[in-house]
Scaffold this motif. Structure first.
Motif, PDB file in Angstrom:
ATOM      1  N   PHE A 195      38.928  38.119  34.047  1.00 52.73           N
ATOM      2  CA  PHE A 195      39.663  38.207  35.309  1.00 52.73           C
ATOM      3  C   PHE A 195      41.174  38.209  35.055  1.00 52.73           C
ATOM      4  O   PHE A 195      41.933  38.872  35.766  1.00 52.73           O
ATOM      5  N   ILE A 222      42.456  36.046  42.861  1.00 52.94           N
ATOM      6  CA  ILE A 222      41.384  35.156  42.397  1.00 52.94           C
ATOM      7  C   ILE A 222      41.279  33.967  43.340  1.00 52.94           C
ATOM      8  O   ILE A 222      42.294  33.381  43.724  1.00 52.94           O
ATOM      9  N   LEU A 253      37.985  38.024  43.305  1.00 55.32           N
ATOM     10  CA  LEU A 253      37.377  37.568  42.050  1.00 55.32           C
ATOM     11  C   LEU A 253      37.087  36.076  42.206  1.00 55.32           C
ATOM     12  O   LEU A 253      37.960  35.233  41.997  1.00 55.32           O
TER      13      LEU A 253
END
Length: 675
Positions: A351, A358, A499
């Motif tokens: 990521f 995120i 994410l």
């Protein structure tokens, strides 16, 4: 030959004027000075009396004149030799003109203006005046002792001198014109020439300064227009000519309403607006000029929007470079042994290589900010700033101004010049929105817009400021559940949850407890305890391993700091010496709390699994139907999933189905004891 008697209202003036006459006539006759406070004890039959002004004529002098006294009323002028400091004052400077009487103050102002020093604003001051402005500068004609308290700068241009006409008259009366005529004429001409030279030098200096200022103005990237109170343009620059596509002569001397009528509405101090000229968007700021040493009016500055963006980007980049820390956490700072933790870190490392948003969710104390910093350090933004924001600790009333910044004067207590917000501070790097679940719904709406547009507008501001940031959010709340409850905006949740990262609780990574415990013990004992086995007895270590650690790593760290402080060399600690929140977490207390948390349906399922030593979902649904309990197979599946996350059950393939874990048996035993 007659003596010269100089009479004035005040002593200082009398002495100064007598000195002037002494320098001219002292070689031929005696000069004596008197003021109206003195006894006039001179012989009037052998005197030529010179009065400094008509106001000097009191009753005593009038009586002498009536009895044949010969007298002259002097004409007086400014002593030009001392006005150089006045010539250096900026145009429009406000000064107090201090003298002993209203009439003399007025005469001095008129004479200064006649000399060409007419670009200064004079306010008369004399003893007994009813009111006067409190100014920093005073000009006095030989009366510095009369300057009022509080004036910071005093310019003493000396007592006004007796002029050449009066001096010639005195010489004639005394019969000295033949002896003094040529010298008086020469001195007068020299004085005039000196004055003209000094004024010429000053004018030359002013032309040089004006030329320099014109060069500076034309080198500015901003366009400038300076208008007076009538709206006439008195100063402009080349950039303004470029924007308007006209010559300098087409601007200066013209009225602003004929050139740019759209800016007439912008007339306040530091007022701003955005206008369009020839399809170019310009940011306009007005600055009111009043009593600042120049002609009153308004200065307008015009700046192209693309120039503002370019300059702000460069400022943010350079400022951020100076403020960037280099000691952020990395993935190497995360200690673990468990395989599920390794899998999580491998996923998060991938990521980090992207720029996508995120969302980190997990219980308190699981290391969400540690992960956020590690992501930043592993990203291409590692050389940029990492700016953390904690919504739980930030006042609701200040959160917008802190994140988005504010302009000067936007609210009471705002800093002069305004302040950049945290989003601007994070430009080129990462902003970490911790405890995002605590943000108010009103603020969530504005945050959503910033995430979508990648622009911020300061509180009290007009312009949109582009930002280039990577966004990481974190919370200890279940945001999906908060969305269902109406506490969190669904659209913001989906914007953040690009994410997703779910942090592991310490009870989900039991293998790491002793690894972390050893790390913290070494830190807080300054290396004296290298292994937990040197500090604790075996049953105490087992209890630490079995404990649920609701506060996760933060609680474990606190416990190890406690142990490092109470441990003594060559003596291991027993269970009794562990922190009370570990040793006193009795089964009954834990069980009663979990009954409330889990609910009766989950307790019923766990009890059946324990009694039958393992059951499948289908058989549990049949038992529920027999006992008239509203539990379908789907509901049972959901409750078992929750129990499995809590470590109370584990699912097996085969006939046994779901069975209780050791922790589950312990819990049910506690509940049975309560029941």
């Amino acid at each position: 030959m007659k003596k010269i008697i100089m009479i004035t209202p005040g002593k200082v003036t009398s002495i100064n004027l007598a000195i002037q006459l002494e320098n001219i006539f002292g070689e031929y006759t005696e000069v004596k000075s008197y003021c109206l406070e003195d006894d006039l004890d001179f012989d009037p039959t052998n005197a030529l009396v010179v009065l400094s002004s008509p106001n000097t004529m009191d009753k005593r002098i009038q009586d002498l004149i009536d009895n044949g006294l010969e007298y002259i009323v002097a004409q007086r002028v400014i002593n030009h030799r001392y006005i150089s400091e006045l010539l250096n004052l900026p145009r429009g400077t406000e000064v107090l003109l201090v003298n002993d009487r209203p009439e003399s103050s007025h005469e001095a102002m008129v004479q200064l203006q006649a000399l060409g020093v007419n670009y200064i604003k004079y306010y008369p001051y004399y003893p007994g005046i009813a009111s006067y402005p409190e100014l920093d500068i005073s000009v006095t004609v030989g009366e510095p002792h009369l300057v009022p308290f509080g004036v910071k700068k005093v310019i003493n241009i000396g007592t006004r001198q007796i002029d050449i006409v009066t001096v010639v008259d005195i010489a004639n009366r005394l019969g000295l014109m033949k002896a003094l005529g040529d010298r008086l004429s020469s001195q007068y001409v020299n004085h005039i020439i000196n004055l003209l030279n000094r004024i010429n030098d000053t004018a030359k200096d002013m032309r040089i300064i004006s030329s320099r200022l014109e060069t500076v103005a034309n080198c500015l990237a901003k366009a400038i227009i300076y208008i007076n109170k009538s709206g006439d343009v008195i100063v402009s620059n080349q950039e303004m000519c470029n924007i308007l596509k006209c010559s300098y002569d087409d601007i200066v001397g013209k009225n602003i309403k004929d050139i740019l009528p759209q800016i007439l509405k912008i007339n306040g101090h530091d007022e701003v607006d955005i206008i369009r000229i020839h399809n170019k968007e310009l940011f306009v700021t007005s600055n009111v000029i009043e009593g600042k040493g120049s002609e009153d009016g308004i200065i307008y500055t015009f700046e192209k929007s693309e120039e503002i963006e370019k300059n702000e980007h460069e400022i943010r980049r350079r400022t951020s470079e100076n403020a960037i820390r280099t000691n952020y956490y990395t993935f190497d700072d995360i200690f673990y042994k468990s395989s599920n933790m390794k899998d999580l870190i491998d996923k998060v490392k991938s990521f980090a290589l992207t720029d996508s948003t995120i969302l980190i969710q997990g219980e308190s104390g699981t290391g969400k900010e540690l992960f956020a910093q590690s992501i930043h350090s592993a990203s291409h933004r590692a050389s940029g700033p990492f700016v953390p924001v904690n919504f739980a600790s930030m006042s609701t009333s200040l959160i917008e101004s802190e994140l988005f910044g504010y302009e000067e004067g936007s609210f009471t207590g705002a800093m002069k010049g305004g302040k950049r917000g945290l989003f601007e501070e994070a430009h080129g790097g990462t902003i970490f929105l911790d405890e995002i679940g605590d943000a108010s719904l009103d603020f969530q709406c504005r945050l959503l817009r910033v995430i979508q547009e990648r622009q911020v507008r300061r509180v009290g501001g007009l312009k949109e400021i582009p930002i280039n940031v990577r966004l990481i959010a974190a919370t200890n709340k279940d945001l999906a559940s908060e969305v269902r409850k109406g506490n969190f905006r669904a659209d913001l949740y989906y914007r953040l949850n690009v994410l997703p990262v779910r942090m592991l609780s310490l009870r989900e990574r039991k293998q790491d407890i002793l690894v972390l415990a050893n790390l913290f013990l070494q830190r807080y004992s300054s290396g004296k305890i290298s292994n937990i086995e040197h500090a604790l007895e075996t049953d105490a270590i087992n209890l630490l391993h079995e404990y649920d650690w609701p506060g996760n790593i933060r609680q474990l760290e606190n416990a190890m700091e406690y142990i490092a402080n109470v441990w003594r060399k060559d003596k291991k600690l027993s269970i009794r010496e562990l922190p009370e929140y570990i040793t006193h977490s009795s089964d009954k207390l834990e069980g009663s709390i979990l009954i409330d948390i889990l609910g009766n349906n989950t307790i019923w399922i766990l009890r059946k699994i324990m009694n039958f030593n393992g059951l499948g979902r289908r058989y549990l649904a049949e038992l529920a139907k027999e006992e008239d309990i509203d539990l379908t197979e789907g509901k049972i599946r959901s409750l078992l999933n929750s129990a499995e996350v809590l470590g109370l059950v584990e699912t097996n393939t085969g006939r046994k189905g779901t069975v209780l874990t050791e922790k589950g048996y312990k819990l049910m035993s506690s509940i049975n004891n309560i029941k």
